[in-house]
Design a protein around this motif. Structure first.
Motif, PDB file in Angstrom:
ATOM      1  N   GLN A 126     -12.031  43.221   2.723  1.00  0.00           N
ATOM      2  CA  GLN A 126     -11.430  44.493   2.346  1.00  0.00           C
ATOM      3  C   GLN A 126     -11.669  44.700   0.854  1.00  0.00           C
ATOM      4  O   GLN A 126     -11.302  43.849   0.037  1.00  0.00           O
ATOM      5  CB  GLN A 126      -9.930  44.454   2.689  1.00  0.00           C
ATOM      6  CG  GLN A 126      -9.244  45.791   2.632  1.00  0.00           C
ATOM      7  CD  GLN A 126      -9.756  46.806   3.655  1.00  0.00           C
ATOM      8  OE1 GLN A 126     -10.366  46.434   4.659  1.00  0.00           O
ATOM      9  NE2 GLN A 126      -9.532  48.068   3.389  1.00  0.00           N
ATOM     10  N   LEU A 127     -12.314  45.820   0.535  1.00  0.00           N
ATOM     11  CA  LEU A 127     -12.691  46.079  -0.866  1.00  0.00           C
ATOM     12  C   LEU A 127     -11.490  46.677  -1.601  1.00  0.00           C
ATOM     13  O   LEU A 127     -11.530  47.791  -2.123  1.00  0.00           O
ATOM     14  CB  LEU A 127     -13.913  46.995  -0.910  1.00  0.00           C
ATOM     15  CG  LEU A 127     -15.107  46.475  -0.084  1.00  0.00           C
ATOM     16  CD1 LEU A 127     -16.182  47.543   0.055  1.00  0.00           C
ATOM     17  CD2 LEU A 127     -15.678  45.194  -0.687  1.00  0.00           C
ATOM     18  N   ALA A 128     -10.415  45.905  -1.592  1.00  0.00           N
ATOM     19  CA  ALA A 128      -9.138  46.391  -2.118  1.00  0.00           C
ATOM     20  C   ALA A 128      -8.923  45.850  -3.535  1.00  0.00           C
ATOM     21  O   ALA A 128      -9.855  45.388  -4.182  1.00  0.00           O
ATOM     22  CB  ALA A 128      -8.017  45.939  -1.185  1.00  0.00           C
ATOM     23  N   VAL A 217     -14.519  38.971  -6.475  1.00  0.00           N
ATOM     24  CA  VAL A 217     -14.271  39.887  -7.597  1.00  0.00           C
ATOM     25  C   VAL A 217     -15.410  40.899  -7.568  1.00  0.00           C
ATOM     26  O   VAL A 217     -16.581  40.499  -7.463  1.00  0.00           O
ATOM     27  CB  VAL A 217     -14.276  39.135  -8.941  1.00  0.00           C
ATOM     28  CG1 VAL A 217     -14.258  40.094 -10.122  1.00  0.00           C
ATOM     29  CG2 VAL A 217     -13.089  38.169  -9.024  1.00  0.00           C
ATOM     30  N   MET A 218     -15.079  42.176  -7.614  1.00  0.00           N
ATOM     31  CA  MET A 218     -16.145  43.186  -7.680  1.00  0.00           C
ATOM     32  C   MET A 218     -16.343  43.586  -9.141  1.00  0.00           C
ATOM     33  O   MET A 218     -15.402  44.019  -9.818  1.00  0.00           O
ATOM     34  CB  MET A 218     -15.808  44.426  -6.859  1.00  0.00           C
ATOM     35  CG  MET A 218     -16.977  45.407  -6.751  1.00  0.00           C
ATOM     36  SD  MET A 218     -16.529  47.025  -6.052  1.00  0.00           S
ATOM     37  CE  MET A 218     -16.033  46.584  -4.409  1.00  0.00           C
ATOM     38  N   ALA A 219     -17.584  43.419  -9.609  1.00  0.00           N
ATOM     39  CA  ALA A 219     -17.891  43.823 -10.980  1.00  0.00           C
ATOM     40  C   ALA A 219     -17.950  45.352 -11.045  1.00  0.00           C
ATOM     41  O   ALA A 219     -18.224  46.014 -10.046  1.00  0.00           O
ATOM     42  CB  ALA A 219     -19.210  43.214 -11.422  1.00  0.00           C
ATOM     43  N   SER A 252     -21.407  42.858  -6.820  1.00  0.00           N
ATOM     44  CA  SER A 252     -21.578  44.030  -7.680  1.00  0.00           C
ATOM     45  C   SER A 252     -20.852  45.212  -7.051  1.00  0.00           C
ATOM     46  O   SER A 252     -20.457  45.160  -5.884  1.00  0.00           O
ATOM     47  CB  SER A 252     -23.057  44.376  -7.801  1.00  0.00           C
ATOM     48  OG  SER A 252     -23.516  44.910  -6.565  1.00  0.00           O
ATOM     49  N   ASP A 253     -20.683  46.280  -7.802  1.00  0.00           N
ATOM     50  CA  ASP A 253     -20.296  47.535  -7.164  1.00  0.00           C
ATOM     51  C   ASP A 253     -21.561  48.106  -6.520  1.00  0.00           C
ATOM     52  O   ASP A 253     -22.670  47.599  -6.727  1.00  0.00           O
ATOM     53  CB  ASP A 253     -19.668  48.499  -8.182  1.00  0.00           C
ATOM     54  CG  ASP A 253     -18.785  49.544  -7.482  1.00  0.00           C
ATOM     55  OD1 ASP A 253     -18.992  49.794  -6.281  1.00  0.00           O
ATOM     56  OD2 ASP A 253     -17.891  50.109  -8.144  1.00  0.00           O
ATOM     57  N   TRP A 254     -21.379  49.155  -5.732  1.00  0.00           N
ATOM     58  CA  TRP A 254     -22.486  49.688  -4.920  1.00  0.00           C
ATOM     59  C   TRP A 254     -23.499  50.427  -5.798  1.00  0.00           C
ATOM     60  O   TRP A 254     -23.191  51.459  -6.392  1.00  0.00           O
ATOM     61  CB  TRP A 254     -21.915  50.611  -3.847  1.00  0.00           C
ATOM     62  CG  TRP A 254     -21.555  49.882  -2.575  1.00  0.00           C
ATOM     63  CD1 TRP A 254     -22.005  50.204  -1.315  1.00  0.00           C
ATOM     64  CD2 TRP A 254     -20.711  48.733  -2.396  1.00  0.00           C
ATOM     65  NE1 TRP A 254     -21.505  49.307  -0.396  1.00  0.00           N
ATOM     66  CE2 TRP A 254     -20.721  48.397  -1.024  1.00  0.00           C
ATOM     67  CE3 TRP A 254     -19.985  47.917  -3.260  1.00  0.00           C
ATOM     68  CZ2 TRP A 254     -20.009  47.308  -0.506  1.00  0.00           C
ATOM     69  CZ3 TRP A 254     -19.273  46.835  -2.740  1.00  0.00           C
ATOM     70  CH2 TRP A 254     -19.295  46.553  -1.393  1.00  0.00           C
ATOM     71  N   GLY A 379     -13.154  60.107  -2.582  1.00  0.00           N
ATOM     72  CA  GLY A 379     -14.121  59.050  -2.893  1.00  0.00           C
ATOM     73  C   GLY A 379     -14.101  57.962  -1.843  1.00  0.00           C
ATOM     74  O   GLY A 379     -13.658  58.174  -0.709  1.00  0.00           O
ATOM     75  N   SER A 380     -14.548  56.777  -2.240  1.00  0.00           N
ATOM     76  CA  SER A 380     -14.731  55.711  -1.257  1.00  0.00           C
ATOM     77  C   SER A 380     -13.425  55.224  -0.648  1.00  0.00           C
ATOM     78  O   SER A 380     -13.426  54.573   0.390  1.00  0.00           O
ATOM     79  CB  SER A 380     -15.469  54.533  -1.902  1.00  0.00           C
ATOM     80  OG  SER A 380     -14.723  54.044  -3.002  1.00  0.00           O
ATOM     81  N   SER A 381     -12.295  55.520  -1.272  1.00  0.00           N
ATOM     82  CA  SER A 381     -11.023  55.011  -0.743  1.00  0.00           C
ATOM     83  C   SER A 381     -10.390  55.938   0.292  1.00  0.00           C
ATOM     84  O   SER A 381      -9.298  55.651   0.795  1.00  0.00           O
ATOM     85  CB  SER A 381     -10.030  54.815  -1.896  1.00  0.00           C
ATOM     86  OG  SER A 381      -9.706  56.070  -2.477  1.00  0.00           O
TER      87      SER A 381
HETATM   88  C1  BGC Z   1     -16.772  52.125  -5.480  1.00  0.00           C
HETATM   89  C2  BGC Z   1     -16.128  50.852  -4.985  1.00  0.00           C
HETATM   90  C3  BGC Z   1     -16.264  50.780  -3.490  1.00  0.00           C
HETATM   91  C4  BGC Z   1     -17.731  50.852  -3.119  1.00  0.00           C
HETATM   92  C5  BGC Z   1     -18.002  50.738  -1.637  1.00  0.00           C
HETATM   93  C6  BGC Z   1     -18.181  52.315  -4.951  1.00  0.00           C
HETATM   94  O1  BGC Z   1     -18.637  53.586  -5.221  1.00  0.00           O
HETATM   95  O2  BGC Z   1     -16.772  52.151  -6.885  1.00  0.00           O
HETATM   96  O3  BGC Z   1     -14.780  50.824  -5.365  1.00  0.00           O
HETATM   97  O4  BGC Z   1     -15.651  49.625  -3.009  1.00  0.00           O
HETATM   98  O5  BGC Z   1     -18.246  52.094  -3.572  1.00  0.00           O
HETATM   99  O6  BGC Z   1     -17.647  51.867  -0.956  1.00  0.00           O
END
Ligand code: BGC
Length: 713
Positions: A126-128, A217-219, A252-254, A379-381
């Motif tokens: 989970q990208l939380a 950890v997501m950079a 990394s981030d996407w 956005g992505s959330s």
């Molecule tokens: C966001 C991240 C997200 C990723 C995957 C990126 O654009 O910054 O927070 O987890 O996309 O959807």
């Protein structure tokens, strides 16, 4: 099994498993690819048919019992910005609303809900854990994060990560570090004094990582002091992996891996590799990284380390040992979303008008699409709630996130909910499109409730603090026609409120999630006593903030921008105190329908500071208070730091004695030869500790002598 034992056996298994892998298998773990979206419906051939589409997919190695990684966003529920048509999930309020609850137990409940729903859909990552500090009230993504304070952010995020991982789902913590503005984020260089960084954003990461041990950890997207976050040797190899001994992996981030040599700087996995192809015309951890390995530029030991870190988190969290997913109780999850919305709502002004009087017979409800629902961040959330959105209005905009920028309305209509809770009143609705028209309705009603909304989200910073679509003008017109006006804000950030003195009530409901309309109606009607506190300072205007002008704002997508975060560690309320500025509403501020008093503050100092005090509900309604403990001076130097807080529910007349022990790093300053690696030191001398209702309203204060000491990294 305790976490340390689980960790050491996960380390041993990771080492053994990695030794048995072929190089092809090793490299296969180092990339995740994005699932197909309706806009781009072609499934990447690396994703097997039948795999649920999501933000990231990494194949497993079945012969060694290594599961594939299926990654989904994010903190506010199982996000689905179009990946899986028809797949809905419980939609929590914004992260900043959770921050406003100041309630770690609620964060844990929310995390558990997210973990369960992730697992029931087969997502094991989970990208939380979004925790970037709110340094700028224009940051489009503040709604996703928790607060401007390192401690509050860390404590709440850690609870939610811990609960997600308790369900057997790896959680990230993100975005490491300083992605505090969205303006041209792929080309943004965030400039900060390294020691101040350690005392602010990095401290938030450090405390949360210690408490919850997130698997990854997501950079961030941006650069920090000239180096991209994903290729930042000082921050990843130096601070995270060496100083903090972080054992998990860094993704990394996407679209944030422009070069294979980020692997040498500490990055372990490239995420959403197709976005890198789009951005930088290569998948850096594909052929380029293999090439570097064959040429001896990527040492074998480093390749093994990258793989082991990923395996280690898989084994420590247990994604390789899933049995049947526990049943998901969507009704109970709705309750979690509802409770989070209730506790997140902040009452800013009540001037005798709130809660609504039972005698209010004619009520005008104006604007904010309140007849349909409540807005959400974009956005992505973005989570599609059960039953789908009430409406989606495409807003669009430049850049890669332009197509994902929508006005999403969750189907919990404040108008409908108010009608239900106030059966004796006559409610009439006006859309708030034209000040003159709204005024006509306001004139013939006893009370007016105006809903004000704003679209905020990923990829965009706000130009200023105003409300869009002429809503400020509608509020001005309505308030001059009827003084009994209440404004309900549904925003992810502070707003300017030029009409503040002309309205009687102001409520900040943020983006309140799928049950938000109900929570708002309950607070307005008095069914629920508001207890939220501001997790972000509301400035009077941008001139009060560290950057009245935001560098790069409005430049075309792709323009490099440099943002100096000269406020350093003095973020938010700390900045206002050091500059002696009076904000519109202070961090930690929030009203209640009852009242509380504080007494008997006792403070002890040793290795750190411990304070205990009594809080009493002196009013006539049950309610929750959030007493806050601050350091206001250290060894002769004025310095404001939140040391602790606790949300406590009290019946009228009831008292509670609370004890708060400060994390010693909050008393200390960081220093070291290169600024970023070093140690903490507490100054000798008198420290002043204050008990407050907010960062600028202290009820009691005590001076204690503290001995100098240096510790830790
Ligand atoms: C966001 C991240 C997200 C990723 C995957 C990126 O654009 O910054 O927070 O987890 O996309 O959807």
């Amino acid at each position: 099994m305790d976490a340390v034992v689980a960790g050491s056996s996960a380390d041993a298994r990771a080492r053994q498993t990695e030794q048995q892998m072929t190089d092809d298998e090793r490299f296969s773990l180092l990339i995740s690819v994005m699932g197909a979206l309706p806009l781009n419906p072609v499934r990447d051939e690396r994703i097997p048919e039948g795999t649920p589409m999501s933000a990231g997919y990494t194949p497993g190695v079945p012969r060694l019992g290594i599961p594939a990684l299926l990654m989904s966003d994010a903190s506010l529920g199982i996000a689905n910005p179009g990946y899986r048509p028809g797949d809905t999930a419980t939609a929590l309020p914004a992260g900043i609303a959770l921050g406003a609850s100041f309630n770690p137990a609620l964060a844990w409940e929310a995390g558990r809900m997210v973990g369960r729903e992730a697992r029931s859909r087969g997502f094991n990552v989970q990208l939380a854990g979004g925790i970037n500090l709110a340094r700028d009230p224009r940051n489009g993504r503040n709604f996703e994060y928790i607060s401007e304070d390192p401690l509050l952010s860390a404590v709440l995020v850690a609870e939610s990560i811990d609960a997600i991982q308790g369900e057997g789902v790896i959680s990230t913590i993100k975005h490491y570090s300083l992605n505090c503005n969205e303006t041209n984020r792929h080309w943004l260089d965030a400039i900060i004094d390294p020691a101040a960084h350690r005392e602010s954003d990095l401290l938030a990461f450090q405390i949360a990582i210690e408490r919850a041990q997130p698997g990854a950890v997501m950079a961030a997207y941006n650069k920090i002091n000239g180096d991209y976050a994903g290729g930042n040797d000082a921050l990843i190899n130096g601070v995270l992996k060496r100083a903090w001994r972080y054992p998990g992996w860094v993704m990394s981030d996407w679209g944030a891996t422009p070069s294979w040599d980020f692997a040498l700087k500490g990055l372990d996995q490239e995420s959403g590799a197709q976005v890198d192809m789009m951005m930088w015309h290569k998948e850096s951890f594909g052929e380029p990284l293999r090439g570097a390995y064959l040429e001896g530029k990527l040492p074998r030991e480093r390749l093994s380390d990258m793989v082991r870190r990923i395996l280690r988190s898989m084994f420590a969290v247990g994604i390789d040992r899933w049995g049947h997913a526990p049943a998901v109780d969507m009704e109970q999850h709705r309750e979690v979303a509802l409770e989070a919305a209730r506790q997140g709502i902040v009452l800013l002004k009540k001037d005798g008008i709130l809660p609504l009087a039972e005698t209010a017979a004619r009520i005008a409800v104006i604007g904010g699409l309140a007849q349909l629902g409540v807005p959400a961040g974009t956005g992505s959330s973005a989570v599609v709630p059960p039953g789908g959105y009430a409406a989606v209005v495409p807003i669009c905009g430049p850049g890669v996130m332009g197509s994902a920028r929508n006005l999403y309305l969750m189907p919990s209509s404040p108008l409908v909910e108010l009608k239900e809770l106030l059966p004796g009143a006559r409610l009439e609705f006006d859309p708030g499109m034209c000040p003159g028209e709204s005024e006509l309705l306001a004139r013939r009603c006893d009370v007016v409730i105006v809903f004000a909304i704003r679209v905020e989200g990923e990829g965009f910073d706000l130009p200023d603090l105003s409300l869009p679509w002429g809503q400020d003008a509608v509020i001005e017109a309505v308030a001059s026609a009827n003084p009994h006006t209440i404004v309900v804000l549904e925003t992810g950030n502070p707003v300017a409120m030029p009409w503040r003195d002309r309205v009687k009530g102001i409520v900040e409901a943020w983006y309140p999630g799928q049950a938000g309309g109900q929570a708002i109606a309950e607070v307005l009607s008095g069914r629920v006593n508001p207890s939220g506190r501001l997790p972000i300072t509301f400035p009077a205007d941008l001139a009060q903030t560290p950057r009245p002008e935001l560098p790069g704002l409005g430049t075309p997508w792709g323009t490099p921008a440099t943002i100096p975060y000269d406020e350093g560690a003095e973020v938010g309320y700390r900045w206002f105190a050091s500059e002696r500025l009076t904000p519109r509403y202070a961090f930690g501020y929030g009203l209640s329908y009852t009242s509380f008093s504080y007494s008997d503050l006792e403070v002890r100092a040793g290795e750190t500071i411990t304070a205990s005090f009594k809080v009493t509900n002196t009013g006539s309604h049950p309610g929750a208070d959030v007493p806050q403990l601050y350091l206001t001076g250290a060894g002769g130097e004025q310095r404001l730091r939140l040391l602790g807080f606790e949300r406590v529910e009290l019946q009228p007349g009831e008292s509670h004695r609370l004890t708060i022990t400060a994390d010693p790093r909050l008393l200390a300053r960081f220093s070291g030869p290169d600024g970023i690696l070093g140690s903490w030191s507490i100054a000798d001398g008198i420290h002043r500790v204050a008990l407050g209702r907010s960062a600028s309203d202290f009820a009691l204060a005590v001076d204690v002598p503290v001995k100098a000491r240096r510790f830790g990294s």
